[in-house]
Design a protein around this motif. Structure first.
Motif, PDB file in Angstrom:
ATOM      1  N   LEU A  75       0.863  -1.182   0.000  1.00 35.99           N
ATOM      2  CA  LEU A  75       0.000   0.000   0.000  1.00 35.99           C
ATOM      3  C   LEU A  75       0.896   1.227   0.000  1.00 35.99           C
ATOM      4  N   ILE A  76       0.714   2.089  -0.974  1.00 31.18           N
ATOM      5  CA  ILE A  76       1.506   3.313  -1.089  1.00 31.18           C
ATOM      6  C   ILE A  76       0.575   4.496  -0.877  1.00 31.18           C
ATOM      7  N   ASN A  77       0.966   5.386   0.004  1.00 26.01           N
ATOM      8  CA  ASN A  77       0.147   6.543   0.324  1.00 26.01           C
ATOM      9  C   ASN A  77       0.919   7.821   0.002  1.00 26.01           C
ATOM     10  N   GLU A  78       0.708   8.336  -1.183  1.00 26.28           N
ATOM     11  CA  GLU A  78       1.279   9.601  -1.639  1.00 26.28           C
ATOM     12  C   GLU A  78       2.812   9.622  -1.676  1.00 26.28           C
ATOM     13  N   GLU A  79       3.424   8.482  -1.905  1.00 26.87           N
ATOM     14  CA  GLU A  79       4.882   8.433  -2.061  1.00 26.87           C
ATOM     15  C   GLU A  79       5.316   8.692  -3.502  1.00 26.87           C
ATOM     16  N   LEU A  80       4.484   8.313  -4.449  1.00 24.85           N
ATOM     17  CA  LEU A  80       4.802   8.532  -5.859  1.00 24.85           C
ATOM     18  C   LEU A  80       4.378   9.925  -6.303  1.00 24.85           C
ATOM     19  N   GLU A  81       3.191  10.329  -5.880  1.00 25.56           N
ATOM     20  CA  GLU A  81       2.644  11.627  -6.247  1.00 25.56           C
ATOM     21  C   GLU A  81       1.631  12.057  -5.189  1.00 25.56           C
ATOM     22  N   PHE A  82       1.590  13.358  -4.891  1.00 24.19           N
ATOM     23  CA  PHE A  82       0.589  13.864  -3.953  1.00 24.19           C
ATOM     24  C   PHE A  82      -0.806  13.514  -4.442  1.00 24.19           C
ATOM     25  N   GLY A  83      -1.639  13.092  -3.522  1.00 23.51           N
ATOM     26  CA  GLY A  83      -3.028  12.794  -3.848  1.00 23.51           C
ATOM     27  C   GLY A  83      -3.267  11.413  -4.421  1.00 23.51           C
ATOM     28  N   LEU A  84      -2.211  10.605  -4.573  1.00 21.58           N
ATOM     29  CA  LEU A  84      -2.346   9.275  -5.159  1.00 21.58           C
ATOM     30  C   LEU A  84      -2.091   8.211  -4.104  1.00 21.58           C
ATOM     31  N   ARG A  85      -3.017   7.289  -4.027  1.00 23.81           N
ATOM     32  CA  ARG A  85      -2.895   6.151  -3.121  1.00 23.81           C
ATOM     33  C   ARG A  85      -3.109   4.897  -3.964  1.00 23.81           C
ATOM     34  N   SER A  86      -2.324   3.858  -3.717  1.00 21.51           N
ATOM     35  CA  SER A  86      -2.527   2.626  -4.485  1.00 21.51           C
ATOM     36  C   SER A  86      -2.207   1.400  -3.643  1.00 21.51           C
ATOM     37  N   ILE A  87      -2.844   0.312  -4.027  1.00 22.87           N
ATOM     38  CA  ILE A  87      -2.658  -0.972  -3.362  1.00 22.87           C
ATOM     39  C   ILE A  87      -2.337  -2.000  -4.435  1.00 22.87           C
ATOM     40  N   ALA A  88      -1.360  -2.860  -4.166  1.00 19.98           N
ATOM     41  CA  ALA A  88      -0.935  -3.856  -5.154  1.00 19.98           C
ATOM     42  C   ALA A  88      -0.757  -5.210  -4.501  1.00 19.98           C
ATOM     43  N   LEU A  89      -0.948  -6.208  -5.326  1.00 15.79           N
ATOM     44  CA  LEU A  89      -0.818  -7.593  -4.897  1.00 15.79           C
ATOM     45  C   LEU A  89       0.093  -8.312  -5.883  1.00 15.79           C
ATOM     46  N   PRO A  90       1.045  -9.091  -5.380  1.00 16.94           N
ATOM     47  CA  PRO A  90       1.888  -9.848  -6.301  1.00 16.94           C
ATOM     48  C   PRO A  90       1.079 -10.958  -6.955  1.00 16.94           C
ATOM     49  N   LEU A  91       1.398 -11.249  -8.182  1.00 14.16           N
ATOM     50  CA  LEU A  91       0.805 -12.381  -8.882  1.00 14.16           C
ATOM     51  C   LEU A  91       1.791 -13.536  -8.743  1.00 14.16           C
ATOM     52  N   ILE A  92       1.505 -14.424  -7.798  1.00 13.99           N
ATOM     53  CA  ILE A  92       2.415 -15.533  -7.510  1.00 13.99           C
ATOM     54  C   ILE A  92       2.172 -16.633  -8.534  1.00 13.99           C
ATOM     55  N   ILE A 136       5.124 -10.304 -11.784  1.00 12.29           N
ATOM     56  CA  ILE A 136       4.050  -9.386 -12.135  1.00 12.29           C
ATOM     57  C   ILE A 136       3.268  -9.034 -10.877  1.00 12.29           C
ATOM     58  N   ALA A 137       2.744  -7.817 -10.835  1.00 12.01           N
ATOM     59  CA  ALA A 137       1.843  -7.410  -9.766  1.00 12.01           C
ATOM     60  C   ALA A 137       0.646  -6.696 -10.376  1.00 12.01           C
ATOM     61  N   LEU A 138      -0.458  -6.714  -9.640  1.00 15.70           N
ATOM     62  CA  LEU A 138      -1.695  -6.035 -10.026  1.00 15.70           C
ATOM     63  C   LEU A 138      -1.988  -4.953  -9.001  1.00 15.70           C
ATOM     64  N   ASN A 139      -2.548  -3.811  -9.454  1.00 16.08           N
ATOM     65  CA  ASN A 139      -2.880  -2.782  -8.475  1.00 16.08           C
ATOM     66  C   ASN A 139      -4.163  -2.055  -8.813  1.00 16.08           C
ATOM     67  N   ILE A 140      -4.629  -1.289  -7.833  1.00 15.57           N
ATOM     68  CA  ILE A 140      -5.729  -0.343  -7.982  1.00 15.57           C
ATOM     69  C   ILE A 140      -5.219   0.977  -7.419  1.00 15.57           C
ATOM     70  N   SER A 141      -5.425   2.054  -8.172  1.00 16.38           N
ATOM     71  CA  SER A 141      -5.010   3.390  -7.736  1.00 16.38           C
ATOM     72  C   SER A 141      -6.235   4.278  -7.597  1.00 16.38           C
ATOM     73  N   ALA A 142      -6.174   5.181  -6.620  1.00 17.46           N
ATOM     74  CA  ALA A 142      -7.299   6.077  -6.369  1.00 17.46           C
ATOM     75  C   ALA A 142      -6.791   7.398  -5.803  1.00 17.46           C
ATOM     76  N   GLN A 143      -7.647   8.392  -5.832  1.00 19.74           N
ATOM     77  CA  GLN A 143      -7.310   9.677  -5.230  1.00 19.74           C
ATOM     78  C   GLN A 143      -7.415   9.553  -3.717  1.00 19.74           C
ATOM     79  N   ALA A 144      -6.363   9.984  -3.034  1.00 19.11           N
ATOM     80  CA  ALA A 144      -6.302   9.851  -1.581  1.00 19.11           C
ATOM     81  C   ALA A 144      -7.425  10.609  -0.889  1.00 19.11           C
ATOM     82  N   ALA A 145      -7.834  11.735  -1.431  1.00 18.06           N
ATOM     83  CA  ALA A 145      -8.887  12.530  -0.802  1.00 18.06           C
ATOM     84  C   ALA A 145     -10.251  11.847  -0.889  1.00 18.06           C
ATOM     85  N   ARG A 146     -10.420  10.965  -1.857  1.00 18.49           N
ATOM     86  CA  ARG A 146     -11.693  10.302  -2.086  1.00 18.49           C
ATOM     87  C   ARG A 146     -11.793   8.923  -1.463  1.00 18.49           C
ATOM     88  N   VAL A 147     -10.668   8.209  -1.404  1.00 15.95           N
ATOM     89  CA  VAL A 147     -10.693   6.813  -0.971  1.00 15.95           C
ATOM     90  C   VAL A 147      -9.760   6.620   0.223  1.00 15.95           C
TER      91      VAL A 147
END
Length: 192
Positions: free
Chosen positions: A132-149, A157-168
């Motif tokens: 889970l990354i909370n605004e480390e790449l860019e302000f306002g961006l939060r993302s969660i990723a899971l490795p594809l084992i 490979i990994a899969l993720n979902i990204s969202a605006q931190a203010a909204r989610v």
């Protein structure tokens, strides 16, 4: 882990990213589109190429970053959820080699730039099973990723979902988004 050390291999890296994306994107794209439909958020898949991640498939619902991302886009692995989800599952020797050679550039004041802290963050990812990354790449961006084992236990490979931190909020990412990534990961596990 695929690592290209010679700076003269830039063209080879681009070709490699293209070849990987064409074969992978066809298998990954339906899962990413389903995730985006269910969440209303962007979903992506990436692999590690040197010290960067390379996007191999993407379902973008809206533009949430200041830069546009598409298949073939590259970002530093250390400050992305996709990168950490892959890095955390590499061998201890590969992680140490990565930490020795990489320069941890700050993207925001929240970016981890000290190598011991990044090592600890990778340990947490491996223990939890997701990044889970909370605004480390860019302000306002939060993302969660899971490795594809993969069947053989490797992670490339990994899969993720990204969202605006203010909204989610983070809790929603873990409670609502993570199970969707886990479902896709489980379904894809036996295809790689």
């Amino acid at each position: 882990m695929v690592i290209f050390h010679n700076p003269c291999t830039r063209i080879l890296r681009l070709g490699y990213a293209y070849l990987c994306s064409t074969s992978l994107s066809g298998r990954l794209q339906p899962f990413l589109e389903r995730i985006s439909e269910q969440t209303g958020e962007s979903s992506s898949a990436a692999l590690l190429d040197g010290d960067d991640i390379v996007y191999v498939a993407r379902s973008a619902t809206r533009r949430i970053m200041s830069i546009g991302l598409g298949v073939g886009s590259r970002l530093p692995a250390h400050c992305t959820s996709l990168g950490r989800a892959i890095l955390a599952y590499q061998s201890p020797e590969e992680i140490e080699a990565y930490l020795r050679r990489v320069k941890l550039e700050p993207r925001t004041p929240k970016t981890i730039i000290r190598k011991p802290e990044l090592r600890e963050a990778l340990d947490v990812v491996r223990a939890k099973g997701f990044a889970l990354i909370n605004e480390e790449l860019e302000f306002g961006l939060r993302s969660i990723a899971l490795p594809l084992i993969q069947k053989d236990g490797r992670v490339v490979i990994a899969l993720n979902i990204s969202a605006q931190a203010a909204r989610v909020p983070i809790t929603e990412m873990e409670q609502r988004f993570l199970p969707l990534l886990q479902g896709a990961s489980d379904a894809l596990r036996y295809t790689f």
